[in-house]
Design a protein around this motif. Structure first.
Motif, short mmCIF file in Angstrom:
data_model
loop_
_atom_site.label_atom_id
_atom_site.label_comp_id
_atom_site.label_asym_id
_atom_site.label_seq_id
_atom_site.Cartn_x
_atom_site.Cartn_y
_atom_site.Cartn_z
N ALA A 132 -54.68 -131.82 3.98
CA ALA A 132 -53.83 -130.94 3.17
C ALA A 132 -54.63 -129.75 2.66
CB ALA A 132 -53.24 -131.72 1.99
N LYS A 133 -55.83 -130.01 2.17
CA LYS A 133 -56.66 -128.93 1.64
C LYS A 133 -57.04 -127.95 2.75
CE LYS A 133 -60.55 -128.19 -1.47
NZ LYS A 133 -61.59 -128.83 -2.30
N ARG A 134 -57.38 -128.48 3.91
CA ARG A 134 -57.75 -127.63 5.04
C ARG A 134 -56.56 -126.78 5.49
NH1 ARG A 134 -59.59 -131.50 8.82
NH2 ARG A 134 -61.56 -131.54 7.71
N GLY A 150 -47.30 -117.90 -11.21
CA GLY A 150 -47.92 -118.70 -12.26
C GLY A 150 -47.76 -120.20 -12.11
N ILE A 151 -47.26 -120.66 -10.98
CA ILE A 151 -47.05 -122.09 -10.80
C ILE A 151 -48.40 -122.78 -10.53
CG2 ILE A 151 -46.68 -122.04 -8.30
CD1 ILE A 151 -44.36 -124.07 -8.80
N SER A 152 -48.53 -124.00 -11.02
CA SER A 152 -49.75 -124.79 -10.83
C SER A 152 -49.36 -126.11 -10.18
CB SER A 152 -50.43 -125.04 -12.18
OG SER A 152 -51.52 -125.92 -12.04
N ILE A 153 -49.98 -126.42 -9.03
CA ILE A 153 -49.56 -127.57 -8.23
C ILE A 153 -50.75 -128.49 -7.98
CG2 ILE A 153 -48.53 -128.32 -6.04
CD1 ILE A 153 -47.43 -125.37 -5.85
N CYS A 154 -50.58 -129.76 -8.29
CA CYS A 154 -51.59 -130.77 -7.97
C CYS A 154 -51.07 -131.62 -6.82
CB CYS A 154 -51.89 -131.65 -9.17
SG CYS A 154 -53.10 -132.97 -8.82
N LEU A 155 -51.79 -131.60 -5.70
CA LEU A 155 -51.43 -132.43 -4.57
C LEU A 155 -52.29 -133.68 -4.60
CD1 LEU A 155 -51.07 -129.88 -1.63
CD2 LEU A 155 -49.46 -130.52 -3.41
N PHE A 171 -53.40 -124.47 -6.24
CA PHE A 171 -53.43 -125.87 -5.83
C PHE A 171 -54.70 -126.57 -6.30
CE2 PHE A 171 -50.64 -123.88 -2.69
CZ PHE A 171 -49.59 -124.77 -2.64
N ASP A 172 -54.52 -127.80 -6.76
CA ASP A 172 -55.62 -128.73 -6.97
C ASP A 172 -55.35 -129.94 -6.11
OD1 ASP A 172 -57.45 -127.56 -8.86
OD2 ASP A 172 -55.84 -127.72 -10.35
N PHE A 173 -56.40 -130.71 -5.82
CA PHE A 173 -56.29 -131.86 -4.93
C PHE A 173 -56.98 -133.06 -5.57
CE2 PHE A 173 -56.39 -127.91 -2.61
CZ PHE A 173 -55.35 -128.01 -1.71
N GLU A 228 -47.37 -133.51 -6.86
CA GLU A 228 -46.80 -134.24 -5.72
C GLU A 228 -47.65 -135.46 -5.46
OE1 GLU A 228 -45.21 -133.93 -1.13
OE2 GLU A 228 -46.69 -132.47 -1.80
N ILE A 229 -47.00 -136.62 -5.40
CA ILE A 229 -47.71 -137.86 -5.06
C ILE A 229 -47.42 -138.20 -3.60
CG2 ILE A 229 -47.81 -138.76 -7.41
CD1 ILE A 229 -45.37 -140.42 -6.90
N GLY A 230 -48.48 -138.60 -2.87
CA GLY A 230 -48.32 -138.86 -1.45
C GLY A 230 -48.05 -137.59 -0.67
#
Length: 398
Positions: A218-220, A202-207, A235-237, A183-185
């Motif tokens: 977002a991380k908090r 098993g989903i991998s999400i980069c914010l 999640f990764d950030f 996800e961008i923005g």
């Protein structure tokens, strides 16, 4: 003569632990006006004025200028404004604590380096300079976080469509087990918070976001849900500009841009970057709105004061429902548009007022000094029922 429920300037100052000179200064600067002034010019304050003074003193403590405070500290006793203000203040204090911890760690590293090498290291000095220069970004983050929260609340709490925007958007993205998603923005991560229980295995999400402050929020917000049942990180950030995505070609199954592209300097360049990191069978989900979106709000504020402009530019002119397909088809072969049917119905003015003050235009310069007058005007306009058009949708690109 003692007025029931009112405090003289001296009493008010003593109870708050500030000088009478400070109270007079805030009065002169139109930051904290007395609730009542008698015929002889004596000024009196109420318990509600302590709430505004609290905002002023905390923002001052956190480094905001008088001009910043004038814009941020709303002259209202509406309880929901105060709750939202306190929530944002807490967030800003958390950010400041994290910043100070980073500064402390950097000072320790610099001291150790000097003790070992017996000389100054320019890189360590630069790190300290950059860390102590974060104050401006924290101020900007406070404003942005408040604005985003106000918009989300209006749509979430008063929209007619029972399937809210975030659940509808999630369904449109068609996420499947094992997918890699970017996800961008991402803003404050509200999209994922609302759909956290639906995430497939098993989903991998980069914010990602261009603002490190928004990414901290977002991380908090989703930290407690950052790992799935197997202990794998969901999640990764990452902080980056979507015009230069720091991933290899063919990295993601889905890329999401929720109301983001109209803020991008070069939309076509950003779309080419998205296409580059998408897998051959992947898809790009990007939402925007059309020219009729929230038009009644613009009409309302301009009928109160024609000088008010809620946005410096019409973002839908840059990337909207009317021209989005044409822009996207320069990059993607298969583009479809899906409309989200909805409207907002209000029976009270407070959520609308909060939304108006969150906009990016000049409204605060005009309205904050005459908030009570504007509230009375808006109360009358809203009446028993006030309808607001929603004109939003999603492009799916393959």
């Amino acid at each position: 003569m003692k007025l029931p429920g009112y405090y003289s300037s001296g009493q008010f100052a003593r109870m708050a632990g500030v000088s009478i000179r400070t109270i007079r200064f805030y009065d002169k600067q139109n930051i904290l006006k007395p609730s009542y002034v008698n015929e002889s010019g004596a000024r009196f304050y109420t318990d509600e004025d302590f709430a505004r003074l609290q905002q002023i003193l905390l923002l001052k403590y956190l480094g905001f200028s008088l001009d910043d405070i004038k814009e941020l500290a709303i002259d209202t006793t509406d309880y929901h404004f105060m709750l939202n203000a306190l929530s944002l203040q807490k967030r800003l204090v958390q950010d400041r604590i994290e910043q100070m911890q980073l500064v402390e760690s950097a000072i320790d590293d610099t001291v150790s380096a000097i003790e070992e090498a017996h000389r100054l290291d320019g890189n360590h000095m630069l790190e300290l300079i950059h860390l102590t220069g974060m104050e401006k970004s924290l101020k900007s983050q406070y404003k942005n976080a408040g604005n985003i929260s106000a918009r989300i609340r209006l749509h979430r709490d008063y929209s007619v469509n029972k399937l809210g925007w975030f659940p509808w958007t999630y369904d449109m993205c068609e996420l499947k087990p094992g997918m890699k998603v970017l996800e961008i923005g991402c803003g404050n991560g509200e999209f994922w918070l609302e759909n956290i229980d639906k995430l497939p295995a098993g989903i991998s999400i980069c914010l990602s976001d261009i603002s490190d402050g928004m990414l901290r929020d977002a991380k908090r917000n989703i930290l407690s849900d950052e790992y799935d049942e197997s202990g794998e990180r969901k999640f990764d950030f990452k902080v980056f500009d979507c015009a230069k995505i720091p991933f290899e070609d063919n990295s993601f199954d889905v890329v999401i841009a929720n109301h983001v592209l109209f803020y991008v300097d070069d939309v076509e360049k950003a779309c080419k970057e998205v296409k580059r990191v998408l897998k051959p069978d992947g898809h790009f989900c990007c939402s925007t709105y059309g020219s009729g979106h929230m038009k009644e709000i613009t009409e309302l504020v301009q009928s109160f004061d024609s000088r008010i402009v809620l946005a410096a530019e019409n973002l839908y002119d840059k990337f909207g429902l009317e021209n989005g397909r044409q822009i996207l088809e320069k990059v993607f072969n298969d583009v479809t548009c899906h409309r989200y049917e909805d409207e907002i119905i209000l029976d009270k003015s407070e959520p609308l007022l909060e939304y108006i003050l969150s906009c990016h235009g000049n409204q605060n310069q005009v309205l904050l000094d005459k908030y009570k007058e504007f509230k009375a005007f808006t109360d009358k306009k809203v009446g028993k029922e006030f309808h607001i058009t929603k004109d939003a949708g999603m492009f799916i690109c393959k």
